[in-house]
Design an enzyme around this catalytic site. Structure first.
Site, PDB file in Angstrom:
ATOM      1  N   ASP A  37     -51.405  73.543  78.844  1.00 21.71           N
ATOM      2  CA  ASP A  37     -51.305  72.186  79.401  1.00 21.71           C
ATOM      3  C   ASP A  37     -52.120  72.067  80.692  1.00 21.71           C
ATOM      4  O   ASP A  37     -52.292  73.052  81.417  1.00 21.71           O
ATOM      5  CB  ASP A  37     -49.817  71.894  79.674  1.00 21.71           C
ATOM      6  CG  ASP A  37     -49.556  70.410  79.866  1.00 21.71           C
ATOM      7  OD1 ASP A  37     -50.462  69.594  79.628  1.00 21.71           O
ATOM      8  OD2 ASP A  37     -48.420  70.072  80.276  1.00 21.71           O
ATOM      9  N   HIS A  54     -60.718  69.612  78.098  1.00 25.26           N
ATOM     10  CA  HIS A  54     -60.445  70.267  76.808  1.00 25.26           C
ATOM     11  C   HIS A  54     -61.553  71.275  76.472  1.00 25.26           C
ATOM     12  O   HIS A  54     -61.290  72.345  75.941  1.00 25.26           O
ATOM     13  CB  HIS A  54     -60.328  69.213  75.698  1.00 25.26           C
ATOM     14  CG  HIS A  54     -59.173  68.274  75.888  1.00 25.26           C
ATOM     15  ND1 HIS A  54     -57.916  68.712  76.223  1.00 25.26           N
ATOM     16  CD2 HIS A  54     -59.080  66.911  75.813  1.00 25.26           C
ATOM     17  CE1 HIS A  54     -57.095  67.672  76.335  1.00 25.26           C
ATOM     18  NE2 HIS A  54     -57.784  66.570  76.100  1.00 25.26           N
ATOM     19  N   GLU A  84     -47.457  64.494  68.288  1.00 25.50           N
ATOM     20  CA  GLU A  84     -47.419  63.326  69.191  1.00 25.50           C
ATOM     21  C   GLU A  84     -48.800  63.043  69.807  1.00 25.50           C
ATOM     22  O   GLU A  84     -49.035  61.965  70.350  1.00 25.50           O
ATOM     23  CB  GLU A  84     -46.406  63.562  70.324  1.00 25.50           C
ATOM     24  CG  GLU A  84     -44.943  63.491  69.888  1.00 25.50           C
ATOM     25  CD  GLU A  84     -44.497  64.681  69.041  1.00 25.50           C
ATOM     26  OE1 GLU A  84     -44.942  65.815  69.314  1.00 25.50           O
ATOM     27  OE2 GLU A  84     -43.715  64.475  68.096  1.00 25.50           O
ATOM     28  N   LEU A 148     -54.590  91.302  66.016  1.00 23.31           N
ATOM     29  CA  LEU A 148     -53.819  90.150  66.503  1.00 23.31           C
ATOM     30  C   LEU A 148     -53.818  88.997  65.499  1.00 23.31           C
ATOM     31  O   LEU A 148     -54.865  88.645  64.942  1.00 23.31           O
ATOM     32  CB  LEU A 148     -54.466  89.660  67.809  1.00 23.31           C
ATOM     33  CG  LEU A 148     -53.855  88.387  68.411  1.00 23.31           C
ATOM     34  CD1 LEU A 148     -52.608  88.723  69.218  1.00 23.31           C
ATOM     35  CD2 LEU A 148     -54.851  87.672  69.309  1.00 23.31           C
ATOM     36  N   LEU A 212     -40.388  71.665  76.791  1.00 25.60           N
ATOM     37  CA  LEU A 212     -40.871  72.302  75.557  1.00 25.60           C
ATOM     38  C   LEU A 212     -41.737  71.392  74.693  1.00 25.60           C
ATOM     39  O   LEU A 212     -42.451  71.874  73.808  1.00 25.60           O
ATOM     40  CB  LEU A 212     -39.694  72.819  74.727  1.00 25.60           C
ATOM     41  CG  LEU A 212     -38.979  74.045  75.303  1.00 25.60           C
ATOM     42  CD1 LEU A 212     -37.842  74.481  74.398  1.00 25.60           C
ATOM     43  CD2 LEU A 212     -39.956  75.209  75.495  1.00 25.60           C
TER      44      LEU A 212
HETATM   45  C1  FPP Z   1     -52.742  69.512  76.968  1.00 26.36           C
HETATM   46  O1  FPP Z   1     -53.387  69.145  78.147  1.00 26.36           O
HETATM   47  C2  FPP Z   1     -53.707  70.086  76.064  1.00 26.36           C
HETATM   48  C3  FPP Z   1     -53.965  69.631  74.810  1.00 26.36           C
HETATM   49  C4  FPP Z   1     -53.249  68.502  74.198  1.00 26.36           C
HETATM   50  C5  FPP Z   1     -54.998  70.257  73.991  1.00 26.36           C
HETATM   51  C6  FPP Z   1     -55.073  71.712  74.149  1.00 26.36           C
HETATM   52  C7  FPP Z   1     -56.319  72.182  73.559  1.00 26.36           C
HETATM   53  C8  FPP Z   1     -57.088  73.139  74.102  1.00 26.36           C
HETATM   54  C9  FPP Z   1     -56.729  73.895  75.311  1.00 26.36           C
HETATM   55  C10 FPP Z   1     -58.310  73.555  73.441  1.00 26.36           C
HETATM   56  C11 FPP Z   1     -57.962  74.045  72.081  1.00 26.36           C
HETATM   57  C12 FPP Z   1     -58.926  74.941  71.600  1.00 26.36           C
HETATM   58  C13 FPP Z   1     -59.032  75.299  70.334  1.00 26.36           C
HETATM   59  C14 FPP Z   1     -59.806  76.473  70.045  1.00 26.36           C
HETATM   60  C15 FPP Z   1     -58.429  74.554  69.225  1.00 26.36           C
HETATM   61  P1  FPP Z   1     -53.357  67.634  78.551  1.00 26.36           P
HETATM   62  O2  FPP Z   1     -54.529  66.968  77.965  1.00 26.36           O
HETATM   63  O3  FPP Z   1     -52.049  67.019  78.144  1.00 26.36           O
HETATM   64  O4  FPP Z   1     -53.481  67.724  80.104  1.00 26.36           O
HETATM   65  P2  FPP Z   1     -52.772  66.769  81.164  1.00 26.36           P
HETATM   66  O5  FPP Z   1     -51.298  66.939  80.988  1.00 26.36           O
HETATM   67  O6  FPP Z   1     -53.260  67.310  82.461  1.00 26.36           O
HETATM   68  O7  FPP Z   1     -53.247  65.385  80.882  1.00 26.36           O
END
Ligand code: FPP
Length: 257
Positions: A37, A54, A84, A148, A212
């Protein structure tokens, strides 16, 4: 000359950090689950669009997979997209749906080299064709790997998972294949998307949020939780090792004394 060569070579060999040395190799968590996150906030702090967060977050996945594998973690579950997350702006959803193919397009040879087995959990029905194709290819190509297990939670939601499991069990009862008295925790666990995996030993959530968010609600019943303020794009191997070090100091009692 020889001395120079061996110095150069030793620089190439990953050296264990001090903190890794402190880890007890016998109590490394077998299954680590991570709620990655803080990508959006990371980007905002830098005056960048959310998708830049991202993109940076994707690079961190690469580093943590290698570290987890090196430490002997058996399963690493990453929450990449929740049921969601479709509520986000279309441009962001489209970008997030491109990340698996981008990541796997670049990293699949390395995952093969590191003997990593890619696995998925989530509802694959609603994924765009290009995303599904990339992840299916990775699952297929890595299926015989024995290192893994990299378990991507993609379009995953714990309540959805449980509803589907309950429906399946109800059908079996309706058909007379099972009596309602036979339903126990093992039966429910066997109908979840993690049926063949151990429950997570350790849950990590980055970015300072203490919740969670519909992630593995059943499977995390006895897991240890570790939260950090570090935003996911800033998360690194040392933070990961720190989480495991804290985990190793905890006394797990599973309801006993
Ligand atoms: C939450 O941060 C993150 C996500 C919803 C996406 C997570 C995805 C990645 C870390 C990359 C995934 C990589 C692969 C290889 C599939 P947020 O956008 O909710 O952040 P914020 O709470 O600061 O807005």
């Amino acid at each position: 000359m020889l001395e120079k060569f061996s110095k150069w070579k030793s620089n190439l060999t990953p050296t264990k950090t001090e903190s890794t040395v402190d880890l007890d190799p016998n109590t490394v968590p077998a299954h680590v689950a991570i709620i990655m996150d803080g990508n959006g906030r990371w980007a905002k702090q830098k005056g960048l669009p959310r998708i830049a967060g991202h993109r940076e977050g994707m690079k961190v996945v690469n580093k943590i997979v290698s570290k987890a594998n090196e430490l002997g973690v058996e399963v690493l579950t990453l929450y990449a997209f929740s049921t969601e997350n479709w509520k986000r702006p279309k441009t962001e959803v489209d970008y997030l749906m491109k990340l698996p193919e981008r990541f796997l397009g670049m990293e699949l040879p390395k995952l093969m080299e590191e003997n990593v087995k890619v696995r998925l959990m989530g509802s694959l029905d609603h994924l765009p064709e290009h995303t599904l194709k990339a992840v299916t290819k990775a699952v297929h190509e890595t299926k015989d790997n024995t290192g893994l297990v990299l378990n991507f939670a993609l379009n995953y939601g714990s309540r959805f998972e449980m509803v589907e499991a309950m429906k399946e069990i109800a059908k079996q009862v309706e058909k007379g294949e099972m009596s309602s008295d036979e339903i126990d925790a093992d039966v429910i666990g066997a109908h979840l998307m993690t049926a063949e995996l151990k429950d997570p030993d350790l849950l990590i959530r980055t970015s300072g949020e203490i919740r969670l968010s519909n992630f593995m609600l059943w499977q995390l019943a006895y897991s240890e939780f570790w939260f950090t303020d570090v935003l996911w794009p800033d998360f690194n191997e040392e933070n990961f090792v720190e989480a495991i070090t804290v985990y190793q100091k905890r006394a797990r009692r599973f309801g006993g004394v």
